[in-house]
Design a protein around this motif. Structure first.
Motif, PDB file in Angstrom:
ATOM      1  N   ASN A   1       0.794  -1.223   0.000  1.00  0.00           N
ATOM      2  CA  ASN A   1       0.000   0.000   0.000  1.00  0.00           C
ATOM      3  C   ASN A   1       0.830   1.278   0.000  1.00  0.00           C
ATOM      4  N   ASP A   2       2.130   1.128  -0.189  1.00  0.00           N
ATOM      5  CA  ASP A   2       3.061   2.261  -0.156  1.00  0.00           C
ATOM      6  C   ASP A   2       3.595   2.470  -1.567  1.00  0.00           C
ATOM      7  N   SER A   3       3.193   3.581  -2.195  1.00  0.00           N
ATOM      8  CA  SER A   3       3.557   3.785  -3.599  1.00  0.00           C
ATOM      9  C   SER A   3       5.056   3.952  -3.819  1.00  0.00           C
TER      10      SER A   3
ATOM     11  N   SER B   1       9.728  13.402   5.555  1.00  0.00           N
ATOM     12  CA  SER B   1       9.394  12.578   4.399  1.00  0.00           C
ATOM     13  C   SER B   1      10.669  11.924   3.885  1.00  0.00           C
ATOM     14  N   ARG B   2      10.514  10.857   3.143  1.00  0.00           N
ATOM     15  CA  ARG B   2      11.673  10.116   2.654  1.00  0.00           C
ATOM     16  C   ARG B   2      12.359  10.866   1.519  1.00  0.00           C
ATOM     17  N   ILE B   3      13.577  10.485   1.256  1.00  0.00           N
ATOM     18  CA  ILE B   3      14.398  11.180   0.266  1.00  0.00           C
ATOM     19  C   ILE B   3      14.491  10.356  -1.012  1.00  0.00           C
ATOM     20  N   GLY B   4      14.265  11.020  -2.141  1.00  0.00           N
ATOM     21  CA  GLY B   4      14.481  10.375  -3.432  1.00  0.00           C
ATOM     22  C   GLY B   4      13.466   9.328  -3.814  1.00  0.00           C
ATOM     23  N   VAL B   5      12.255   9.376  -3.231  1.00  0.00           N
ATOM     24  CA  VAL B   5      11.246   8.385  -3.581  1.00  0.00           C
ATOM     25  C   VAL B   5      10.403   8.875  -4.753  1.00  0.00           C
ATOM     26  N   SER B   6       9.612   7.983  -5.300  1.00  0.00           N
ATOM     27  CA  SER B   6       8.728   8.325  -6.401  1.00  0.00           C
ATOM     28  C   SER B   6       7.816   9.483  -6.026  1.00  0.00           C
ATOM     29  N   GLN B   7       7.591  10.374  -6.968  1.00  0.00           N
ATOM     30  CA  GLN B   7       6.724  11.522  -6.724  1.00  0.00           C
ATOM     31  C   GLN B   7       5.269  11.237  -7.067  1.00  0.00           C
ATOM     32  N   ASN B   8       4.947   9.977  -7.211  1.00  0.00           N
ATOM     33  CA  ASN B   8       3.572   9.594  -7.552  1.00  0.00           C
ATOM     34  C   ASN B   8       2.945   8.805  -6.414  1.00  0.00           C
ATOM     35  N   GLY B   9       1.672   8.972  -6.223  1.00  0.00           N
ATOM     36  CA  GLY B   9       0.942   8.125  -5.290  1.00  0.00           C
ATOM     37  C   GLY B   9       0.969   8.606  -3.853  1.00  0.00           C
ATOM     38  N   ASN B  10       0.384   7.788  -3.005  1.00  0.00           N
ATOM     39  CA  ASN B  10       0.156   8.185  -1.615  1.00  0.00           C
ATOM     40  C   ASN B  10       1.391   8.111  -0.742  1.00  0.00           C
ATOM     41  N   GLY B  11       2.466   7.477  -1.219  1.00  0.00           N
ATOM     42  CA  GLY B  11       3.640   7.276  -0.370  1.00  0.00           C
ATOM     43  C   GLY B  11       4.674   8.372  -0.433  1.00  0.00           C
ATOM     44  N   THR B  12       4.512   9.324  -1.349  1.00  0.00           N
ATOM     45  CA  THR B  12       5.557  10.307  -1.603  1.00  0.00           C
ATOM     46  C   THR B  12       5.938  11.113  -0.371  1.00  0.00           C
TER      47      THR B  12
END
Length: 207
Positions: free
Chosen positions: A48-50, A166-177
């Motif tokens: 559930n984490d994009s 927030s996390r660094i360098g993760v995908s900029q899409n979805g609910n996990g950004t």
């Protein structure tokens, strides 16, 4: 159940990530022992984490370690840099923690041979710490921390304050950004991106 298996499966992954700070990462090599205190870690919450490699149940040979028992090493590479992740939760629940920063304790000269940098630049980032440890392949992938020369000792230091972002360098899409799932020892100079004015150079953020 081993102590490490219990540690990496007994609580929510985000809580495990924060409790990992200050624990001792230890690597036994032919060069000698290298170790350090974990200063920064990111939680990834699976299907559930994009931003997670197992988003929507994705399962491939590359991310198989995430589906294994808690405490299984998951090594992957991004843009030629190797990363050290640890599977959490019971087998089949593909959550994990990325170790992002390390304050060196033992084997500092060996680390400098592996990564010719001085000061905090030696290990203040996930790719940097892996280079400093001399881990530049996936040979340890899928091995349990209980059985590998790379392991975690549940002793070390206690953070005076745990920072969150927030996390660094993760995908900029979805609910996990923008989820606040990055945890770090506030003030520790071996945290990636730590600003000089925020550094605690006396105690390095430990109690």
């Amino acid at each position: 159940m081993s102590e490490l298996t219990a540690f990496f499966s007994g609580e929510p992954t985000e809580l495990i990530a924060s409790e990992l700070l200050g624990k001792t990462l230890r690597y036994q090599t032919n060069q000698g022992v290298m170790s350090g205190y974990i200063t920064e870690a990111e939680a990834y919450l699976g299907q559930n984490d994009s931003a997670a490699h197992a988003f929507q149940g994705k399962r491939t040979p590359s991310n198989e370690a995430l589906y294994r028992d808690p405490g299984t090493i998951y090594i992957y590479s991004i843009h030629g840099r190797y990363m050290f992740d640890i599977a959490t939760q019971e087998a089949g629940v593909p959550q994990g923690i990325l170790v992002r920063g390390l304050e060196p304790v033992e084997g500092i000269e060996i680390m400098r041979q592996n990564r010719p940098r001085e000061g905090y630049e030696l290990t203040n980032g996930p790719g940097k710490l892996m280079q400093a440890l001399g881990i530049q392949d996936k040979a340890l992938n899928l091995i349990s921390l209980d059985e590998a020369p790379l392991t975690i000792q549940l002793t070390g230091k206690i953070p005076a304050k745990v920072g969150e972002s927030s996390r660094i360098g993760v995908s900029q899409n979805g609910n996990g950004t923008l989820l606040p799932l990055r945890y770090f020892v506030a003030g520790n100079p071996y945290v990636s991106g730590m600003r000089k004015r925020e550094m605690d150079l006396e105690n390095r953020g430990w109690k």
